[in-house]
Design a protein around this motif. Sequence first.
Motif, PDB file in Angstrom:
ATOM      1  N   THR A  84     -12.745   3.881   5.210  1.00  0.00           N
ATOM      2  CA  THR A  84     -13.954   3.530   5.947  1.00  0.00           C
ATOM      3  C   THR A  84     -15.148   4.122   5.194  1.00  0.00           C
ATOM      4  O   THR A  84     -15.232   5.344   5.030  1.00  0.00           O
ATOM      5  CB  THR A  84     -13.922   4.076   7.373  1.00  0.00           C
ATOM      6  N   ARG A 120     -14.742  -0.773   7.003  1.00  0.00           N
ATOM      7  CA  ARG A 120     -13.398  -0.333   6.666  1.00  0.00           C
ATOM      8  C   ARG A 120     -12.712  -1.461   5.911  1.00  0.00           C
ATOM      9  O   ARG A 120     -12.667  -2.598   6.398  1.00  0.00           O
ATOM     10  CB  ARG A 120     -12.589   0.017   7.913  1.00  0.00           C
ATOM     11  N   LYS A 121     -12.170  -1.143   4.746  1.00  0.00           N
ATOM     12  CA  LYS A 121     -11.484  -2.148   3.955  1.00  0.00           C
ATOM     13  C   LYS A 121     -10.515  -1.509   2.969  1.00  0.00           C
ATOM     14  O   LYS A 121     -10.497  -0.283   2.835  1.00  0.00           O
ATOM     15  CB  LYS A 121     -12.492  -3.025   3.195  1.00  0.00           C
ATOM     16  N   MET A 122      -9.733  -2.350   2.312  1.00  0.00           N
ATOM     17  CA  MET A 122      -8.795  -1.894   1.303  1.00  0.00           C
ATOM     18  C   MET A 122      -9.466  -1.969  -0.067  1.00  0.00           C
ATOM     19  O   MET A 122     -10.136  -2.952  -0.378  1.00  0.00           O
ATOM     20  CB  MET A 122      -7.538  -2.768   1.312  1.00  0.00           C
ATOM     21  N   TYR A 123      -9.253  -0.949  -0.859  1.00  0.00           N
ATOM     22  CA  TYR A 123      -9.804  -0.909  -2.207  1.00  0.00           C
ATOM     23  C   TYR A 123      -8.662  -0.792  -3.213  1.00  0.00           C
ATOM     24  O   TYR A 123      -7.598  -0.228  -2.918  1.00  0.00           O
ATOM     25  CB  TYR A 123     -10.752   0.284  -2.373  1.00  0.00           C
ATOM     26  N   TRP A 124      -8.918  -1.294  -4.427  1.00  0.00           N
ATOM     27  CA  TRP A 124      -7.937  -1.245  -5.506  1.00  0.00           C
ATOM     28  C   TRP A 124      -8.535  -0.587  -6.737  1.00  0.00           C
ATOM     29  O   TRP A 124      -9.715  -0.767  -7.038  1.00  0.00           O
ATOM     30  CB  TRP A 124      -7.477  -2.649  -5.884  1.00  0.00           C
ATOM     31  N   ASN A 135      -0.274   8.356   4.537  1.00  0.00           N
ATOM     32  CA  ASN A 135      -1.460   8.287   5.381  1.00  0.00           C
ATOM     33  C   ASN A 135      -2.038   9.684   5.615  1.00  0.00           C
ATOM     34  O   ASN A 135      -1.491  10.683   5.124  1.00  0.00           O
ATOM     35  CB  ASN A 135      -1.162   7.567   6.697  1.00  0.00           C
ATOM     36  N   ASP A 147      -7.069   2.663   1.898  1.00  0.00           N
ATOM     37  CA  ASP A 147      -7.642   2.148   3.142  1.00  0.00           C
ATOM     38  C   ASP A 147      -8.749   3.119   3.543  1.00  0.00           C
ATOM     39  O   ASP A 147      -8.454   4.242   3.966  1.00  0.00           O
ATOM     40  CB  ASP A 147      -6.547   2.081   4.207  1.00  0.00           C
ATOM     41  N   HIS A 191      -7.964   6.650   5.300  1.00  0.00           N
ATOM     42  CA  HIS A 191      -6.889   6.500   6.278  1.00  0.00           C
ATOM     43  C   HIS A 191      -5.513   6.554   5.627  1.00  0.00           C
ATOM     44  O   HIS A 191      -4.562   7.092   6.207  1.00  0.00           O
ATOM     45  CB  HIS A 191      -7.058   5.185   7.033  1.00  0.00           C
ATOM     46  N   ASN A 241      -4.208   2.043  -4.340  1.00  0.00           N
ATOM     47  CA  ASN A 241      -4.751   1.293  -3.213  1.00  0.00           C
ATOM     48  C   ASN A 241      -5.174   2.288  -2.135  1.00  0.00           C
ATOM     49  O   ASN A 241      -4.493   3.301  -1.937  1.00  0.00           O
ATOM     50  CB  ASN A 241      -3.670   0.351  -2.673  1.00  0.00           C
TER      51      ASN A 241
END
Length: 119
Positions: free
Chosen positions: A100, A105-109, A52, A98, A32, A96
């Motif tokens: 799915t 769906r989550k934020m990853y680093w 985005n 965003d 996203h 970082n």
Amino acid sequence: QVQLVESGGDLVQAGGSLRLSCAASGSIRSVHAMGWYRQAPGKQRELVAIINNDDQTNYAEPVKGRFAISMDNAKNTVYLQMNSLKPEDTAVYYCNADITSVVIRKMYWGQGTQVSVSS
């Protein structure tokens, strides 16, 4: 499982340029947005730039006009072109995303890449 792998950090002189890359891999259904944050010693992590999947971008004031973020949707990769680097740009840069995945769906680093700018 999703992984973010960054590359491109280095030591450069003030006025120089660097290009950071961050590739997302794993069980990805949709990306996203992707972005870059940085954290200098003794300071909080701060947003640098974000993009985005509609190619809308947002930049922190200190980097506007010097940094450019872009994303290759086919490769799930985000880039940060950094020009006219200043000593105050010295920090660990974190990717970082965003995303799915097949589960959630989550934020990853990412793990971070060191950028050092000498005066």
